[in-house]
Scaffold this motif. Structure first.
Motif, PDB file in Angstrom:
ATOM      1  N   ALA A  19      39.696  28.955  37.392  1.00  0.00           N
ATOM      2  CA  ALA A  19      38.540  28.672  36.538  1.00  0.00           C
ATOM      3  C   ALA A  19      37.640  29.908  36.514  1.00  0.00           C
ATOM      4  O   ALA A  19      37.543  30.631  37.498  1.00  0.00           O
ATOM      5  N   GLN A  20      37.034  30.118  35.364  1.00  0.00           N
ATOM      6  CA  GLN A  20      36.082  31.217  35.217  1.00  0.00           C
ATOM      7  C   GLN A  20      34.889  30.712  34.422  1.00  0.00           C
ATOM      8  O   GLN A  20      35.034  29.905  33.509  1.00  0.00           O
ATOM      9  N   ALA A  21      33.721  31.199  34.791  1.00  0.00           N
ATOM     10  CA  ALA A  21      32.510  30.836  34.057  1.00  0.00           C
ATOM     11  C   ALA A  21      31.549  32.013  34.113  1.00  0.00           C
ATOM     12  O   ALA A  21      31.468  32.725  35.111  1.00  0.00           O
ATOM     13  N   LYS A  22      30.835  32.204  33.020  1.00  0.00           N
ATOM     14  CA  LYS A  22      29.831  33.255  32.960  1.00  0.00           C
ATOM     15  C   LYS A  22      28.676  32.728  32.124  1.00  0.00           C
ATOM     16  O   LYS A  22      28.868  32.250  31.016  1.00  0.00           O
ATOM     17  N   ILE A  23      27.493  32.828  32.698  1.00  0.00           N
ATOM     18  CA  ILE A  23      26.290  32.368  32.015  1.00  0.00           C
ATOM     19  C   ILE A  23      25.274  33.506  32.065  1.00  0.00           C
ATOM     20  O   ILE A  23      25.104  34.157  33.093  1.00  0.00           O
ATOM     21  N   GLY A  24      24.607  33.743  30.965  1.00  0.00           N
ATOM     22  CA  GLY A  24      23.586  34.789  30.915  1.00  0.00           C
ATOM     23  C   GLY A  24      22.520  34.427  29.917  1.00  0.00           C
ATOM     24  O   GLY A  24      22.630  33.452  29.172  1.00  0.00           O
ATOM     25  N   LEU A  25      21.475  35.213  29.921  1.00  0.00           N
ATOM     26  CA  LEU A  25      20.414  35.003  28.952  1.00  0.00           C
ATOM     27  C   LEU A  25      20.898  35.383  27.557  1.00  0.00           C
ATOM     28  O   LEU A  25      21.754  36.257  27.414  1.00  0.00           O
ATOM     29  N   PRO A  26      20.350  34.755  26.529  1.00  0.00           N
ATOM     30  CA  PRO A  26      20.718  35.130  25.166  1.00  0.00           C
ATOM     31  C   PRO A  26      20.306  36.577  24.874  1.00  0.00           C
ATOM     32  O   PRO A  26      19.356  37.103  25.450  1.00  0.00           O
ATOM     33  N   ASP A  71      17.026  41.002  32.484  1.00  0.00           N
ATOM     34  CA  ASP A  71      18.332  40.407  32.196  1.00  0.00           C
ATOM     35  C   ASP A  71      18.793  39.639  33.423  1.00  0.00           C
ATOM     36  O   ASP A  71      18.530  40.035  34.552  1.00  0.00           O
ATOM     37  N   LEU A  72      19.476  38.557  33.187  1.00  0.00           N
ATOM     38  CA  LEU A  72      19.961  37.722  34.272  1.00  0.00           C
ATOM     39  C   LEU A  72      21.309  37.151  33.845  1.00  0.00           C
ATOM     40  O   LEU A  72      21.461  36.667  32.729  1.00  0.00           O
ATOM     41  N   SER A  73      22.277  37.260  34.715  1.00  0.00           N
ATOM     42  CA  SER A  73      23.577  36.666  34.400  1.00  0.00           C
ATOM     43  C   SER A  73      24.207  36.146  35.694  1.00  0.00           C
ATOM     44  O   SER A  73      23.886  36.592  36.792  1.00  0.00           O
ATOM     45  N   TRP A  74      25.102  35.200  35.525  1.00  0.00           N
ATOM     46  CA  TRP A  74      25.794  34.595  36.656  1.00  0.00           C
ATOM     47  C   TRP A  74      27.253  34.442  36.245  1.00  0.00           C
ATOM     48  O   TRP A  74      27.555  34.042  35.127  1.00  0.00           O
ATOM     49  N   SER A  75      28.134  34.829  37.124  1.00  0.00           N
ATOM     50  CA  SER A  75      29.560  34.652  36.826  1.00  0.00           C
ATOM     51  C   SER A  75      30.259  34.109  38.064  1.00  0.00           C
ATOM     52  O   SER A  75      29.870  34.385  39.192  1.00  0.00           O
ATOM     53  N   GLU A  76      31.288  33.327  37.805  1.00  0.00           N
ATOM     54  CA  GLU A  76      32.045  32.705  38.889  1.00  0.00           C
ATOM     55  C   GLU A  76      33.522  32.733  38.508  1.00  0.00           C
ATOM     56  O   GLU A  76      33.885  32.507  37.362  1.00  0.00           O
ATOM     57  N   SER A  77      34.331  33.038  39.484  1.00  0.00           N
ATOM     58  CA  SER A  77      35.770  33.038  39.280  1.00  0.00           C
ATOM     59  C   SER A  77      36.405  32.340  40.479  1.00  0.00           C
ATOM     60  O   SER A  77      36.139  32.683  41.620  1.00  0.00           O
ATOM     61  N   VAL A  78      37.237  31.347  40.187  1.00  0.00           N
ATOM     62  CA  VAL A  78      37.914  30.595  41.243  1.00  0.00           C
ATOM     63  C   VAL A  78      39.385  30.991  41.229  1.00  0.00           C
ATOM     64  O   VAL A  78      40.065  30.862  40.216  1.00  0.00           O
ATOM     65  N   SER A  79      39.829  31.518  42.341  1.00  0.00           N
ATOM     66  CA  SER A  79      41.245  31.893  42.431  1.00  0.00           C
ATOM     67  C   SER A  79      41.967  30.895  43.333  1.00  0.00           C
ATOM     68  O   SER A  79      41.365  30.232  44.180  1.00  0.00           O
ATOM     69  N   VAL A  80      43.258  30.828  43.141  1.00  0.00           N
ATOM     70  CA  VAL A  80      44.077  29.850  43.868  1.00  0.00           C
ATOM     71  C   VAL A  80      45.068  30.608  44.748  1.00  0.00           C
ATOM     72  O   VAL A  80      45.679  31.589  44.319  1.00  0.00           O
ATOM     73  N   THR A  81      45.185  30.147  45.970  1.00  0.00           N
ATOM     74  CA  THR A  81      46.190  30.700  46.886  1.00  0.00           C
ATOM     75  C   THR A  81      47.103  29.572  47.337  1.00  0.00           C
ATOM     76  O   THR A  81      46.703  28.419  47.409  1.00  0.00           O
ATOM     77  N   ALA A  82      48.327  29.950  47.604  1.00  0.00           N
ATOM     78  CA  ALA A  82      49.308  28.971  48.103  1.00  0.00           C
ATOM     79  C   ALA A  82      49.769  29.438  49.480  1.00  0.00           C
ATOM     80  O   ALA A  82      50.010  30.614  49.706  1.00  0.00           O
ATOM     81  N   ARG A  83      49.889  28.506  50.399  1.00  0.00           N
ATOM     82  CA  ARG A  83      50.359  28.831  51.749  1.00  0.00           C
ATOM     83  C   ARG A  83      51.733  28.191  51.952  1.00  0.00           C
ATOM     84  O   ARG A  83      51.968  27.055  51.618  1.00  0.00           O
TER      85      ARG A  83
END
Length: 106
Positions: A29-36, A4-16
């Motif tokens: 933004a969020q993304a998740k990719i994996g094998l069927p 099994d192989l999967s990849w996930s990414e989550s982009v969070s935002v900060t304010a200064r």
């Protein structure tokens, strides 16, 4: 073997603001990719089959090792019995014969 192989990414935002940092609660933004699922199931079945073959091979290798060890012990025992048989001389029965002639003359 990849099962099994999967990849996930989550982009969070900060304010200064000056020297303070604020983290926004919702990710930008969020993304998740994996094998069927079918590919994962197929890979898992292939891995189970390969594992079973390795188990069978291990059992056969172990069995062959034990058979070789027992054959070596049997060979050593046969050699020992053979040497013991060669060293032991067969007892020949003493024959009683009548003397050919009288040793004393009268």
């Amino acid at each position: 073997r990849v099962v099994d192989l999967s990849w996930s990414e989550s982009v969070s935002v900060t304010a200064r603001s000056g020297d303070r940092v604020f983290l926004l609660t919702a990710p930008a933004a969020q993304a998740k990719i994996g094998l069927p699922t079918a590919a994962v199931n197929e890979a898992a079945a292939a891995a189970r089959h390969a594992h079973g073959q390795l188990d069978r091979r291990f059992v056969l290798d172990t069995l062959a090792g034990w058979c070789a060890a027992l054959a070596a012990v049997a060979l050593l025992a046969a050699l020992g019995f053979g040497l013991a048989a060669r060293r032991r001389r067969a007892a020949t029965p003493a024959s009683v014969t009548t003397p050919a002639g009288s040793l004393v003359r009268s």
